[in-house]
Design an enzyme around this catalytic site. Structure first.
Site: not given
Ligand code: UT7
Length: 327
Positions: A113, A252, A282
């Protein structure tokens, strides 16, 4: 001479839109979750039969038009991508041929990125040496080809697109300088594990879905905010500037919450950060040049404005460019 300016910007977004409701039919997700957790509403998808280089050529032509030059005037091409047409030859060489150019250096860089940020730094160094007068820096990504549409934690984030800038040698000060950095110890938290020499393509790697992007999102989230703040602060220090001197930050677009986190970390108003993540998601290296082109075409930059572009990504890599707008 001795300075480098951005003479033109361009971008290309494939017309096909994949919105959050479409994704609801593909994986266990919801429009509400995606918007609340990321800010993304829709993303563009490059059609089958078209590749990263096809989008780049369009972005390159649009940047040349904006700069008022013909592609024949280009002295070198630098392409940033992690979704190249092929392992080799470089996508830059494929674009060179598609633009009908011969006998100029064309090469790809891989900084995920942060690729466009790294590309501008390299381009400025090439220009400073004096041999080249006009350069093309392009970032283009078909992230939909790396997206695993059975993995809701990554596929909802990614989109396709391309952005480009034409840079020219000038008496005016334009591209003022950059800060770039990396930390390879984080290799495994954002990568596509198979397809290279470590895990060559096999039935096994395909069956285990190892050719798709894998990401530890929550870990990256914190590092992203920290490294983007570090990059902006380092540039400000390098050029003895205050954050109030910056007209706009073009960051980004990985997650709206990350962009807001950087604004908060910098104690800068979030209105100073250009955002278009809701439309494109992204697009890895393409996010920054697409946003730069969009902001420029909207008339958000005035001559003399100081702009910071900033990014982070797989590697890990991160960095920022300081640009004085001269158009
Ligand atoms: O370009 C550079 C690389 N990319 C990044 O730097 C991305 C950086 N990270 C992020 O933007 C965020 O961490 C994400 C958007 C990827 C995830 O958001 P989050 O708030 O950190 O969610 P999480 O991974 O902590 O997951 C929270 C919950 C989980 O469920 P449980 O375990 O709490 O029941 C996930 O399974 O959200 C769930 N989850 C989803 N639910 C619905 C994860 N993805 C989804 C989804 N739809 N698409």
């Amino acid at each position: 001479m001795g300075n480098t300016v951005i003479a033109g910007t361009g971008s290309f977004l494939p017309p096909f839109v994949l919105n959050n409701h479409d994704l609801e039919m593909m994986v266990d997700t919801s429009d509400e979750w995606i918007i609340t957790r990321t800010g993304i509403q829709e993303r563009r998808i490059c059609p089958k039969g078209k590749a990263t280089s096809d989008m780049r050529v369009e972005a390159a032509k649009s940047a040349c038009k904006d700069a008022g030059i013909s592609p024949e005037e280009i002295d070198f091409i630098i392409c940033a991508t992690i979704s190249p047409d092929k392992f080799f030859p470089s996508t830059a060489c494929i674009i060179q041929a598609k633009l009908g150019l011969k006998n100029i250096p064309a090469f790809d860089i891989s900084a995920a990125c942060s690729g466009f940020i790294f590309g501008l730094e390299i381009a400025q160094r090439l220009m400073t040496e004096g041999r080249y007068k006009t350069g093309l820096v392009i970032a283009s990504e078909c992230m939909s080809r790396l997206a695993d549409y059975t993995d809701r934690s990554t596929c909802v984030l990614l989109g396709d697109g391309a952005g480009a800038v034409v840079i020219k040698a000038s008496d005016e000060e334009g591209l003022m300088g950059s800060y770039i950095s990396s930390d390879g110890s984080y290799e495994d938290i954002l990568n596509a594990p198979a397809g290279g020499s470590a895990n060559p393509s096999s039935f096994d790697t395909v069956e285990k879905r190892m050719h798709f992007m894998k990401m530890e999102g929550a870990v990256l989230f914190k590092i992203a905010i920290q490294t983007m703040c570090e990059s902006i602060n380092t540039l400000l220090k390098m050029f003895n500037l205050k954050k109030e001197d910056i007209a706009l930050v073009v960051p980004h677009q990985a997650n709206l919450r990350i962009i807001k986190g950087v604004a908060k970390g910098m104690d800068m108003p979030s209105e100073k950060f250009y955002v278009n993540i809701e439309k494109y998601g992204n697009m890895s290296a393409a996010c920054v040049p697409v946003a730069l082109d969009e902001a420029s075409k909207k008339g958000l930059f005035r001559k003399g404005d100081l702009i910071i572009t900033v990014s982070f990504g797989g590697g890990l890599t991160w960095g920022a460019n300081l640009i004085k707008w001269t158009k």
